[in-house]
Scaffold this active site. Structure first.
Site, PDB file in Angstrom:
ATOM      1  N   ASP B  56       0.784  -1.236   0.000  1.00  0.00           N
ATOM      2  CA  ASP B  56       0.000   0.000   0.000  1.00  0.00           C
ATOM      3  C   ASP B  56       0.811   1.279   0.000  1.00  0.00           C
ATOM      4  OD1 ASP B  56       0.994  -0.091   2.542  1.00  0.00           O
ATOM      5  OD2 ASP B  56      -0.940   0.031   3.538  1.00  0.00           O
ATOM      6  N   ARG B 258      -3.922   5.156   6.256  1.00  0.00           N
ATOM      7  CA  ARG B 258      -4.351   4.859   4.892  1.00  0.00           C
ATOM      8  C   ARG B 258      -5.506   5.750   4.458  1.00  0.00           C
ATOM      9  NH1 ARG B 258      -3.728  -0.721   3.643  1.00  0.00           N
ATOM     10  NH2 ARG B 258      -5.783  -0.534   2.732  1.00  0.00           N
TER      11      ARG B 258
END
Lengths: 622, 622
Positions: B56, B258
């Site tokens: 990610d 995130r």
């Protein structure tokens, strides 16, 4: 107009807002209302959307304000530099000066974007379509009536405006669609009747809505005739990609570079032959793009322009400078855009002014329709936008006179000097950039406590400023946290929140703020208001969750007046806004991004006095 | 494996490039090749694309290099700040320090973007789809053979790689798709055979391509076991939106915030019970996200984590640090991404390294397939990317050891101190940001004339720099003019072009450059090369068309080393690049944005000596 003679042919429907005209003003309104969940319908009498030409200049303020920036910057051309040419001693023209095209110091985007009107309309059309709203076209309105019944007019849930339309019939023949040209004055049936709570007439300079309701245009037509031509030029002129103002002994010209290699030329015409003497209107059969190119060549000597393979678009116009006497009828029908102001296109104001009109109107209609604000809020539309239009016309008169005037030369000592022209170009930059628009005091613009945020001019748009987010030190342009989502934003400048004593005071102020605005938020606090807290604690020391708990807001709404991690962006926000950290302040930003009021940090109950002036609610002192 | 036993069931096809594996490395390759018009096919054995979890982190260099920035910045979270926690005297952990997450001074985007792998893959998938390329899935490869015939291998137009696949059959039952689990070693027919000019094995850490071709992995597994869990946390921990490195007496943890409110936690596990003793692999039945949350709570004391409603994704892994012994077979099959290097995920390198592998390879394949470059160019893939992978593993060993080690406390004086850890975090920032990647000398990286552009390190990516465009004074980041479009870019630093004598010299150099590169551009000069001229004339004085005529290029390719109209951006480009304006230089930028060589302005024939080393062409001295 008409009793219903044959009900079986008549469609009837109710709508909250009916928009007549799908140009920039109408589309801005339709998109804004659709995004707010308002029941809206937009119609246009043209069978198709604009493909080329028309308006093309986007002001710095327009780029920063509507959430369109990403696409405008991707698709459009940018004008950073303005060049000025004047007669040279040896004949022809020569470069006199180059200056920044936008000089307003607070412009977040220090340039104009140019892009053809169709591409700009497409941004709205795409957004609307994603919300299920399409333009109904072609649909020709035939009558509009506003109820005279005071009770009905006072009831926001009534539908006091009745508009009837012809439905044009299409005869599809192979691939050809023929539109039957129905004369609205023929003895035809009304085909559709719409009952609307509100109507926006955004139907252009020859507005049917305006004429039908008997609103007059004040002002006059000038003697200046100009041609406009869009093309991809082949030239040795070195400033063809800059905005240029050219004063020659053969007339004036403005260059507006456009997307890709395209360029728009505004060319002054000397030829009264282009005007039909009887109507006073331009006769386009007498002059065409080749004649415009010939005039261009005379102006640009010694630079050359080859004849292009084709012209993208062209027109001829006589500058007229007019403002409608009224912008609304009973606060139920509003006119906007070219329907209420016409002027010279060269200052790049037209489309921006039009979109700003309905940007100003849409949030007010939304607040009224949701039951948050009183009908009286709608009066501020005419108040604010008519004054702006008058300022625009006044600017345009000076600009057009200097631009269409002869240049100063030895033979013509009373002509326009470069200094004169540059002065007006720069003096009005705040205005022409859209940055300097200033709304007068009204129920939604209260300058009483200006001293608490000395440099945030109440009535102007909130100054751009980069803060860093407390939770993750990300630099955030404050304007990006102020979308036109119909909500008022309360920017709470809390001072230094790392001090425990100060934090107790902040806690009390936070409670007071919530108490004050709660009566105006029937749908919940964050449905109607957004609270953003701005601390001057530094990013190395902050604990963001202490503040987000006090204000009951998401972590992303807590900002710091500090530089980013590289020390390159942000900082000095309190100084730039003229707010004393040891004092603090609450800044009210209207849904359209303008500063509506400032409340003293010590006396946030003043917020109640502001909101009670136009919002529905229980007593603010509850 | 097989003779064709039943030809009627066997599909056969030819393709220029076959990509096995549709993770970030494979998709980067497929998209890049499709954009270059290469005949490409990409297959994957998984029936569906990734929905959550996995890698990610996007490095600053990755943001600036692939034209993905707009969407990454819109969809992803940004990490600007890194916070470090260590044991406090009173038990539990406390904040030790906050520092910028990215310290590489030349990073154009001084932060990392975090976004789940599925969203990143979607960017490539959307782009590929617009070009008509889709992932064929599920498709399981069963054999791969590379021809031994030297003549065939030397012929770029041959198809020396043969790959066979099972076609899985789908039984559709109501809404349920059942995939029949075919064992490749069953006695089944081959169902599809693909003959490829080149194959890219991007099929992950357990790469079938690598294993089948007998390429070994060098390196070893550590004792460190970590868990990973993605969730939306409910916590009072004040740095939950910063990247955090936590050393506690109960193990270590890394936080990676995130998109939206999600957070990824990397949690060190002490429990050898999680490993199956026989296989040495993690046994996921023994531990789950709730156990990871329990470990998190011990590490974070005195901060609390409530149990979330759900976990988005989780896994457990043992850190292994390995690099493949070879990255290619006969320069016809290449392995890329996790297939050739595995390491700890916490430094956020994995996905970036994988995408960079195929970004490095794709333009080389394109140049070879178009007939512009020799097959030998492909040797530089292993040369450049294997050295990089070895550096990555070497960094990862140090980082993992310090991160997984006990913190230094009074009881554990040989533990890891904050200073030790911060030092490696910042020392390697150039490396971990992707900014500092430096390719060794090779036919495409020639440092001979480094002195002519002292600060543009040959073998590193071109330093970002804002210039202004001569024609319209628009500030332009030079990196934005260097897309990975398979073409070499020649940046011609001409000095001051307003001087007529100098302009004569520039004219001769421009002619020389065109003469030198013409032999290598069979499809026309601008098909293979892009020429950009950079003058130090100021924007007030320049006539852009004088230069664009000399170089025969579009007006948008003429830049000035000057500030923008507000004086806020740009300027000092010659200084920042270490180029003497009175001398000049020609900088060759490779299609992947790396500086390939610098040629003296006085001797641009050296360009020929560079390009003859790997490109096909007539004699450079023609």
């Amino acid at each position: 107009m008409g009793e219903k003679r044959n009900t079986s042919l008549i469609k009837e429907s109710n709508v909250d807002v009916l928009i007549i005209g799908a140009g920039p003003a109408g589309l801005m309104a339709a998109n804004a209302l659709a995004k707010s969940g308002v029941n809206v319908r937009i119609v246009d009498q043209r069978p198709d959307k604009v493909a080329a030409g028309q308006a093309d200049g986007i002001q710095p303020r327009t780029i920063e304000s509507y959430g369109l920036a990403e696409r405008l910057l991707r698709e459009g051309n940018q004008m950073h530099m303005a060049a000025f040419y004047n007669p040279s001693a040896s004949g022809g023209i020569e470069l006199t000066d180059r200056v920044p095209d936008v000089t307003a110091p607070s412009a977040r985007f220090p340039f104009e974007v140019t892009l053809h009107q169709g591409a700009i309309e497409a941004i709205f059309l795409d957004s609307m379509e994603s919300l299920g709203v399409k333009v109904c076209r072609p649909l020709i309105p035939t009558s509009i009536q506003v109820s005279e019944d005071d009770d009905q007019l006072k009831d926001v849930n009534s539908h006091p405006v009745r508009v009837s339309f012809f439905l044009e019939r299409r005869f599809v023949n192979e691939n050809l669609v023929v539109l039957r040209n129905l004369n609205p004055f023929d003895d035809h049936e009304e085909s559709e009747i719409v009952h609307a709570k509100f109507v926006i007439g955004a139907d252009g300079a020859h507005s049917w809505v305006r004429k039908t309701l008997g609103l007059t245009m004040d002002g006059e037509q000038t003697d200046y005739i100009w041609g406009v031509v869009d093309m991809t030029p082949d030239t040795d002129f070195p400033d063809i990609r800059n905005r240029c103002a050219i004063h020659s002994n053969n007339g004036s010209c403005m260059i507006v570079p456009r997307e890709e290699d395209k360029v728009r030329l505004y060319v002054q015409l000397d030829d009264r032959n282009a005007v039909d003497e009887e109507s006073g209107r331009v006769d386009k059969s007498k002059i065409g793009p080749h004649e415009l190119l010939d005039a261009t060549r005379k102006i640009f000597h010694p630079y050359s322009f080859k004849t292009p393979e084709s012209f993208d678009w062209w027109t001829i116009y006589i500058i007229g400078q007019r403002v409608a006497s009224k912008f609304s009828v009973k606060d139920r029908v509003f006119i906007a855009g070219d329907a209420c102001h016409t002027h010279s296109p060269k200052a790049g104001q037209g489309m921006n002014a039009s979109m700003n009109d309905t940007h100003n109107l849409a949030w007010k209609l939304t607040q009224v329709l949701r039951g948050w604000a009183n009908l009286s809020l709608l009066q501020t539309y005419e108040l604010e936008r008519r004054e702006y239009a008058q300022n625009l016309i006044s600017f345009d008169r000076q600009f057009a006179r200097l631009f269409s005037g002869k240049p100063r030369t030895e033979e013509c000592m009373d002509g326009v000097s470069h200094e004169d022209f540059l002065k007006i170009f720069q003096t009005f930059s705040g205005f022409t950039s859209g940055i300097g628009i200033h709304y007068a005091p009204s129920p939604i613009t209260d300058p009483s406590y200006q001293a608490h945020a000395k440099k945030l001019i109440i009535g102007q748009r909130l100054l751009p400023q980069i803060f860093v987010r407390a939770a993750d030190s990300r630099p955030i342009e404050i304007q990006d946290l102020l979308p036109a989502d119909s909500r008022f934003k309360l920017l709470v400048f809390v001072g230094d929140s790392s001090d425990a004593t100060r934090r107790d005071r902040i806690r009390r102020v936070a409670e007071d703020i919530r108490d004050v605005v709660r009566p105006y938020s029937p749908d919940g606090l964050t449905a109607v208001f957004e609270i953003i807290a701005i601390s001057c604690t530094k990013k190395a020391d902050v604990r963001h969750n202490e503040l987000s708990e006090l204000f009951g807001c998401h972590w992303s709404k807590i900002l710091l007046d500090d530089k980013d991690v590289r020390g390159k962006q942000g900082g000095d926000g309190y100084v730039n806004y003229g707010i004393e950290p040891s004092v603090g302040a609450v800044v009210v930003v209207r849904p359209d991004g303008y500063v509506g009021m400032v409340a003293p940090f010590e006396n946030v109950k003043e917020l109640g006095a502001y909101f009670v002036g136009f919002m529905k609610g229980l007593s603010p002192n509850m």
